[in-house]
Design a protein around this motif. Structure first.
Motif, PDB file in Angstrom:
ATOM      1  N   HIS A 203       0.944  -1.234  -0.085  1.00 32.86           N
ATOM      2  CA  HIS A 203      -0.134  -0.204  -0.044  1.00 32.86           C
ATOM      3  C   HIS A 203       0.718   1.392   0.007  1.00 32.86           C
ATOM      4  N   LEU A 204       2.290   1.031  -0.237  1.00 33.21           N
ATOM      5  CA  LEU A 204       2.949   2.329  -0.334  1.00 33.21           C
ATOM      6  C   LEU A 204       3.178   2.793  -1.813  1.00 33.21           C
ATOM      7  N   ASP A 205       3.043   4.188  -1.870  1.00 32.57           N
ATOM      8  CA  ASP A 205       3.213   4.860  -3.218  1.00 32.57           C
ATOM      9  C   ASP A 205       3.916   6.126  -2.734  1.00 32.57           C
ATOM     10  N   ASP A 206       4.227   6.936  -3.624  1.00 31.87           N
ATOM     11  CA  ASP A 206       4.962   8.329  -3.361  1.00 31.87           C
ATOM     12  C   ASP A 206       4.015   8.963  -2.501  1.00 31.87           C
ATOM     13  N   GLU A 207       2.781   9.184  -2.676  1.00 31.55           N
ATOM     14  CA  GLU A 207       2.008  10.231  -1.958  1.00 31.55           C
ATOM     15  C   GLU A 207       1.832   9.376  -0.453  1.00 31.55           C
ATOM     16  N   VAL A 208       1.631   8.213  -0.380  1.00 32.53           N
ATOM     17  CA  VAL A 208       1.633   7.484   1.033  1.00 32.53           C
ATOM     18  C   VAL A 208       2.855   7.803   1.715  1.00 32.53           C
ATOM     19  N   CYS A 209       3.835   7.607   1.107  1.00 32.72           N
ATOM     20  CA  CYS A 209       5.330   8.045   1.696  1.00 32.72           C
ATOM     21  C   CYS A 209       5.522   9.285   2.256  1.00 32.72           C
ATOM     22  N   ARG A 210       5.156  10.172   1.301  1.00 33.12           N
ATOM     23  CA  ARG A 210       5.025  11.561   1.824  1.00 33.12           C
ATOM     24  C   ARG A 210       4.305  11.844   3.055  1.00 33.12           C
ATOM     25  N   ARG A 211       3.263  11.167   2.935  1.00 33.86           N
ATOM     26  CA  ARG A 211       2.311  11.419   4.060  1.00 33.86           C
ATOM     27  C   ARG A 211       2.708  11.004   5.283  1.00 33.86           C
ATOM     28  N   LEU A 212       3.220   9.616   5.216  1.00 29.95           N
ATOM     29  CA  LEU A 212       4.037   9.057   6.509  1.00 29.95           C
ATOM     30  C   LEU A 212       5.144  10.133   6.938  1.00 29.95           C
ATOM     31  N   LYS A 213       5.986  10.360   6.337  1.00 29.95           N
ATOM     32  CA  LYS A 213       6.864  11.511   6.635  1.00 29.95           C
ATOM     33  C   LYS A 213       6.467  12.577   7.262  1.00 29.95           C
ATOM     34  N   TYR A 214       5.289  13.306   6.654  1.00 24.59           N
ATOM     35  CA  TYR A 214       4.661  14.445   7.434  1.00 24.59           C
ATOM     36  C   TYR A 214       4.339  14.071   8.895  1.00 24.59           C
ATOM     37  N   TYR A 215       3.828  12.715   9.011  1.00 26.26           N
ATOM     38  CA  TYR A 215       3.274  12.518  10.393  1.00 26.26           C
ATOM     39  C   TYR A 215       4.817  12.074  11.234  1.00 26.26           C
ATOM     40  N   GLY A 216       5.611  11.876  10.808  1.00 19.83           N
ATOM     41  CA  GLY A 216       6.989  11.682  11.591  1.00 19.83           C
ATOM     42  C   GLY A 216       7.625  10.445  11.462  1.00 19.83           C
ATOM     43  N   CYS A 217       7.216   9.528  10.672  1.00 20.93           N
ATOM     44  CA  CYS A 217       7.485   8.369  10.449  1.00 20.93           C
ATOM     45  C   CYS A 217       9.450   8.081   9.989  1.00 20.93           C
ATOM     46  N   GLU A 218      10.075   7.674  11.043  1.00 22.57           N
ATOM     47  CA  GLU A 218      11.496   7.763  10.878  1.00 22.57           C
ATOM     48  C   GLU A 218      12.158   6.635   9.848  1.00 22.57           C
ATOM     49  N   ARG A 219      11.516   5.442   9.981  1.00 20.29           N
ATOM     50  CA  ARG A 219      12.029   4.459   9.204  1.00 20.29           C
ATOM     51  C   ARG A 219      10.729   3.510   9.033  1.00 20.29           C
ATOM     52  N   TYR A 220      10.960   2.801   7.998  1.00 20.09           N
ATOM     53  CA  TYR A 220       9.960   1.699   7.607  1.00 20.09           C
ATOM     54  C   TYR A 220      10.469   0.653   7.403  1.00 20.09           C
ATOM     55  N   GLN A 221      10.283  -0.571   7.844  1.00 18.41           N
ATOM     56  CA  GLN A 221      11.090  -1.664   8.000  1.00 18.41           C
ATOM     57  C   GLN A 221      10.007  -2.813   7.015  1.00 18.41           C
ATOM     58  N   LEU A 222      10.649  -3.274   6.009  1.00 18.54           N
ATOM     59  CA  LEU A 222      10.058  -4.314   4.997  1.00 18.54           C
ATOM     60  C   LEU A 222      11.152  -5.432   5.005  1.00 18.54           C
ATOM     61  N   SER A 223      10.478  -6.561   4.666  1.00 16.76           N
ATOM     62  CA  SER A 223      11.098  -7.782   4.666  1.00 16.76           C
ATOM     63  C   SER A 223      11.337  -8.601   3.662  1.00 16.76           C
ATOM     64  N   ILE A 224      12.605  -9.184   3.346  1.00 19.62           N
ATOM     65  CA  ILE A 224      13.148  -9.935   2.521  1.00 19.62           C
ATOM     66  C   ILE A 224      13.580 -11.191   3.085  1.00 19.62           C
ATOM     67  N   ASP A 225      12.764 -12.331   2.711  1.00 19.25           N
ATOM     68  CA  ASP A 225      13.215 -13.457   3.353  1.00 19.25           C
ATOM     69  C   ASP A 225      13.760 -14.624   2.519  1.00 19.25           C
ATOM     70  N   GLY A 226      14.485 -14.209   1.543  1.00 21.86           N
ATOM     71  CA  GLY A 226      15.019 -15.041   0.407  1.00 21.86           C
ATOM     72  C   GLY A 226      15.111 -14.288  -0.851  1.00 21.86           C
ATOM     73  N   LEU A 227      15.676 -14.963  -1.898  1.00 20.88           N
ATOM     74  CA  LEU A 227      15.650 -14.572  -3.255  1.00 20.88           C
ATOM     75  C   LEU A 227      14.323 -14.719  -3.846  1.00 20.88           C
ATOM     76  N   ARG A 228      14.171 -14.261  -5.084  1.00 14.43           N
ATOM     77  CA  ARG A 228      12.738 -14.150  -5.512  1.00 14.43           C
ATOM     78  C   ARG A 228      11.871 -15.370  -4.914  1.00 14.43           C
ATOM     79  N   ASP A 229      12.328 -16.510  -5.475  1.00 21.09           N
ATOM     80  CA  ASP A 229      11.410 -17.786  -5.500  1.00 21.09           C
ATOM     81  C   ASP A 229      11.050 -18.118  -3.870  1.00 21.09           C
TER      82      ASP A 229
END
Length: 344
Positions: free
Chosen positions: A96-122
């Motif tokens: 649900h992230l896009d440029d507008e959502v990310c800018r909005r998150l920054k406005y409210y003070g979000c410092e870091r956004y953690q995403l997960s990568i649990d292996g190569l693609r497959d």
């Protein structure tokens, strides 16, 4: 120096994925989804702030779920945090992230956004869902352009351990701000994901060489697993400072020290990675819970069967949650610790 107290706050169980290592749905995919009401969120926040005031700590929130952005009052929650000038990061999904959502998150003070990568693609898409791997990588740019630090987190097990070095290459290429990994915590006695201690030590050596190679890349490598302390100690890169109080815990697992987890129903866990219920933030005062007997059991450092005999007790202790996952004994021996400890 200011001391922070970290709250991992699960405001909803709603999620677009059903990851195989998810603590929420690990044993039952059909559990009803719980979500904390906005009124209860206000109450819990006040409870957290009051506890920190009494402890002379600064509250820091890791807002998560599920995917917290799916909470029906998500933006109101961020507005509440901003109104009280409370720092926070988000542990969530990329969908649900896009440029507008990310800018909005920054406005409210979000410092870091953690995403997960649990292996190569497959591997990653098998663990999470098809398309998740590519979507996650795409959103690193989105976050960085908004001024939010993009954090990539990996859960390591026997399933993906050989893929981690290539993941390190990839996150550096994509200019992630932070990369870290933690070990998988089993939710049953299944040992299919087990990593042998010497294999894990060799894995850390490979990762350390990668980290050194990329030390000027702009990506920070967070040594989240406490066995890194043992690894660096044996390489002569960590030394025990002289003149320290023998009774003080200086580093290692934060369970019982400066971290708690709050679930959507208000339940308080000493650590979300294993069964450690100690109270409820909607009915109990957090200050009393944190200083109470149930939390005290996680501060009985002399009870650790192996770590209490080790000179690194005050700085390491491995991961008791991983230990619990394999043995159902919080004080047992970390299953990936390779150090020989002798009783004098």
């Amino acid at each position: 120096m200011d001391q922070f107290f970290a709250f991992q706050w699960h405001i909803t169980d709603s999620c677009d994925q059903r990851c195989q290592h998810c603590y929420i749905f690990s044993e039952n995919q059909n559990l009803p989804v719980k979500e904390m009401s906005y009124q209860d969120i206000q109450s819990v926040l006040n409870n957290c702030v009051e506890m920190c005031r009494k402890l002379n700590r600064i509250p820091y929130f890791y807002i998560t779920g599920g995917d917290p952005i799916l909470h029906k009052d998500f933006w109101h929650v961020l507005e509440l945090l901003k109104s009280q000038n409370i720092a926070f990061s988000i542990l969530g999904n990329p969908f649900h992230l896009d440029d507008e959502v990310c800018r909005r998150l920054k406005y409210y003070g979000c410092e870091r956004y953690q995403l997960s990568i649990d292996g190569l693609r497959d591997t990653h898409d098998f663990i999470r869902k098809p398309g998740s791997f590519d979507t996650t990588l795409e959103k690193i740019r989105c976050l960085r352009e908004a001024g939010i630090r993009a954090v990539i987190m990996t859960t390591v097990s026997n399933t993906n351990i050989k893929e981690i070095p290539e993941i390190i290459d990839l996150v550096v290429e994509k200019q992630a701000d932070v990369f870290a990994f933690a070990r998988y915590c089993p939710t049953s006695f299944d040992k299919s994901t087990h990593i042998a201690p010497e294999e894990y030590k060799e894995f850390l050596e490979v990762c350390w060489k990668k980290f050194e190679y990329y030390k000027d890349s702009g990506t920070t490598f967070n040594l989240k697993d406490h066995l890194w302390t043992l690894f660096l100690y044996e390489k002569g890169l960590f030394t025990i400072p002289e003149g320290l109080d023998d009774a003080t815990i200086y580093d290692g697992c934060n369970c019982g020290n400066c971290h708690i987890t709050i679930l959507p129903n208000g339940d308080i866990y000493a650590c979300r990675r294993f069964e450690s219920l100690i109270g409820n933030a909607l009915t109990d005062q957090l200050y009393n819970i944190f200083l109470g007997e149930k939390m005290d059991q996680y501060r009985e450092y002399s009870n650790f069967e192996k770590c209490s005999k080790c000179e690194l007790l005050r700085f390491c202790r491995g991961c008791p949650a991983v230990t619990y996952g394999y043995t159902h004994n919080f004080y047992g021996t970390d299953p990936q610790c390779w150090k020989e400890v002798y009783t004098i």
